[in-house]
Design a protein around this motif. Structure first.
Motif, mmCIF file in Angstrom:
data_model
loop_
_atom_site.group_PDB
_atom_site.id
_atom_site.type_symbol
_atom_site.label_atom_id
_atom_site.label_comp_id
_atom_site.label_asym_id
_atom_site.label_seq_id
_atom_site.Cartn_x
_atom_site.Cartn_y
_atom_site.Cartn_z
ATOM 1 N N TYR A 37 -47.291 61.695 14.515
ATOM 2 C CA TYR A 37 -48.422 62.543 14.886
ATOM 3 C C TYR A 37 -47.982 63.697 15.790
ATOM 4 O O TYR A 37 -48.494 64.810 15.667
ATOM 5 C CB TYR A 37 -49.510 61.713 15.561
ATOM 6 C CG TYR A 37 -50.195 60.767 14.606
ATOM 7 C CD1 TYR A 37 -50.958 61.246 13.547
ATOM 8 C CD2 TYR A 37 -50.073 59.395 14.745
ATOM 9 C CE1 TYR A 37 -51.580 60.375 12.657
ATOM 10 C CE2 TYR A 37 -50.697 58.515 13.873
ATOM 11 C CZ TYR A 37 -51.446 59.019 12.829
ATOM 12 O OH TYR A 37 -52.062 58.164 11.953
ATOM 13 N N LEU A 48 -55.475 65.112 16.093
ATOM 14 C CA LEU A 48 -55.761 64.412 17.345
ATOM 15 C C LEU A 48 -56.797 63.312 17.127
ATOM 16 O O LEU A 48 -56.652 62.202 17.649
ATOM 17 C CB LEU A 48 -56.250 65.395 18.411
ATOM 18 C CG LEU A 48 -55.176 66.245 19.070
ATOM 19 C CD1 LEU A 48 -55.809 67.340 19.922
ATOM 20 C CD2 LEU A 48 -54.232 65.395 19.908
ATOM 21 N N VAL A 84 -48.217 70.892 22.409
ATOM 22 C CA VAL A 84 -49.249 71.581 21.633
ATOM 23 C C VAL A 84 -49.716 72.830 22.361
ATOM 24 O O VAL A 84 -49.814 73.908 21.769
ATOM 25 C CB VAL A 84 -50.433 70.628 21.335
ATOM 26 C CG1 VAL A 84 -51.620 71.392 20.773
ATOM 27 C CG2 VAL A 84 -49.993 69.545 20.366
ATOM 28 N N VAL A 92 -54.960 70.843 14.217
ATOM 29 C CA VAL A 92 -54.567 70.176 15.457
ATOM 30 C C VAL A 92 -55.683 69.229 15.894
ATOM 31 O O VAL A 92 -55.443 68.066 16.213
ATOM 32 C CB VAL A 92 -54.252 71.208 16.569
ATOM 33 C CG1 VAL A 92 -54.130 70.521 17.924
ATOM 34 C CG2 VAL A 92 -52.984 71.971 16.246
ATOM 35 N N LEU A 121 -48.741 67.558 15.044
ATOM 36 C CA LEU A 121 -49.442 68.381 16.026
ATOM 37 C C LEU A 121 -48.649 69.625 16.383
ATOM 38 O O LEU A 121 -49.183 70.739 16.408
ATOM 39 C CB LEU A 121 -49.727 67.571 17.291
ATOM 40 C CG LEU A 121 -50.803 66.514 17.169
ATOM 41 C CD1 LEU A 121 -50.778 65.584 18.373
ATOM 42 C CD2 LEU A 121 -52.169 67.174 17.020
#
Length: 82
Positions: free
Chosen positions: A29, A49, A67, A45, A33
């Motif tokens: 992940y 999340l 990020v 994004v 991201l």
């Protein structure tokens, strides 16, 4: 010239992983991201999340820093709620 990360690449990768019985982890992940943030794909994004949280992974401070750094390179200012 940089190679762009297509919006669907992460989804396709997840489909292949699921087919091979491989479960995504926090690092997976994080890569998604960072890649989507690098391309300025803020909707993606946000989606990642949410998927990450539903999968039981809590984004770390380091994740948010990566990020936000990528987003700041696009001169986009957003507030991320933890």
């Amino acid at each position: 010239m940089s190679k762009r990360w297509p919006e669907t690449r992460g989804l396709k990768l997840q489909v292949h992983m699921k087919k091979d019985s491989v479960e995504p982890d926090c690092d997976f992940y994080d890569v998604l991201l960072k890649s989507y943030a690098y391309e300025g794909l803020l909707v993606k994004v946000s989606e990642v999340l949410e998927v990450m949280k539903k999968a039981g992974f809590q984004p770390s401070q380091f994740t948010y820093e990566k990020v936000s750094f990528q987003i700041s390179n696009h001169n986009i200012h957003v507030e991320i709620n933890v």
